[in-house]
Design a protein around this motif. Structure first.
Motif: not given
Ligand code: DGY
Length: 329
Positions: A9-10, A27-31, A49-50
């Motif tokens: 997250x950002x 956005x990769x939303x997993x913990x 890719x960030x």
């Protein structure tokens, strides 16, 4: 429309800027960070890719993303990205240099101060109700002023640490691949051994490379003063942790403060966590609200420039890919 994957997250400002530029943002939303297999799947149709320190971005990940033109690392260290593999494929690799040097130096100095003046362990004793009667010989700490600080790796961050040390009237030595201008009164020493033998505090600021992996091992700890303390805010693998544990328990050195470990997170039952003379922080040297936001915006600028066909402002492999850069195709 260009597709960008952000692997953690950002900040909203960063996401908004990418969206305003017309990008599709995932956005990769997993913990927890995506694992390697998950990353291989997620990158399939991305252009940018960030990435973060927890992502291993190797040739296979790049091959799984045939449209990938630009990778930006959220951080100055990009040892998790295989730059040779990116060079072969013409993929631009970027990072966030400079902006986090002062925050990282602040943290390194905070750790040095905490170890030296025992602000890491004495408050625990007070909380336990063990504050005894005034005793001239109890709770003794080490001075900071007029002690010798040895800086390993005199780049931007090392320079900021030297500046802080000068303000505390410390004598500063540094060991670096090349002799640098002796700013802030820091004195170059031509061998790591000499730096270790002469320093009261040793602070590591070299990048992680094959040559610096295990740089601090049992031989090096034996060279240090018994009263000396080690500060590591660079990368965990630079220090051999088993050797560090042995040195701390054998009294070969007096203490260590680590912002970075192997693995990260360090398991709660790790032997180093049982020691009063070892302070461990959860890899947070750049983690201030201002600095992390600026890092995120630098990542956005890197990706947007690359996807617009311009050289990203903080590209680390421009010279290696100038002939085959995908961002220019
Ligand atoms: C850096 O910038 O290298 C920090 O350690 C975050 O990865």
């Amino acid at each position: 429309m260009s597709k960008i994957l952000i692997t953690r997250r950002t900040f909203q400002e960063a996401e908004d800027k990418l969206l305003q530029a017309g990008s599709e943002v995932v956005i990769w939303g997993e913990p927890d960070s995506p694992g390697y297999e998950e990353l291989l799947k997620e990158v399939r149709d991305i252009d940018g890719l960030y990435a973060h320190i927890t992502n291993q971005v190797d040739g296979a990940v790049m091959d799984a993303a045939p449209n990938l033109k630009v990778i930006t690392e959220f951080g100055v260290g990009y040892d998790n990205i295989d730059v040779d593999a990116a060079n072969k494929r013409g993929i631009a690799v970027c990072n966030t240099p400079g902006i986090l040097s002062e925050s990282t130096a602040d943290e390194a100095f905070a750790l040095l101060m905490a170890m030296g003046r025992r602000t890491h362990d004495l408050p625990q004793l007070v909380k336990r109700g063990e504050w005894g009667d005034f005793d001239p010989l109890a709770y003794l700490a080490s001075d900071i002023h007029h002690k010798t600080l040895g800086i390993v790796g005199m780049g931007r961050i090392g320079g900021e640490v030297a500046k802080r040390a000068a303000g505390f009237n410390m004598k500063v030595l540094y060991y670096n691949r090349n002799k640098r201008d002796e700013e802030f009164g820091a004195t170059y020493v031509s061998s790591l051994d000499e730096l270790l033998q002469r320093s009261d505090y040793v602070s590591l600021h070299n990048p992680l490379t094959p040559e610096t992996t295990g740089l601090m091992g049992s031989e090096q700890f034996k060279l240090m003063k018994k009263s000396a303390m080690l500060i590591n805010t660079t990368r965990g693998p630079v220090v051999d942790q088993e050797a560090l544990y042995d040195a701390l328990t054998a009294g070969e050195i007096a203490g260590a403060a680590l912002d970075v470990t192997v693995p990260e997170p360090i398991p709660a039952d790790h032997p180093l966590l049982t020691l009063d003379n070892c302070l461990i922080m959860p890899h947070v040297a750049s983690a201030t609200d201002d600095t992390r936001l600026k890092m995120a915006m630098m990542c956005v600028d890197n990706v947007l420039a690359g996807l617009a066909g311009d050289w990203p402002p903080y590209c680390v492999n421009r010279d290696q890919i100038s002939d085959n850069a995908r961002i220019k195709q």
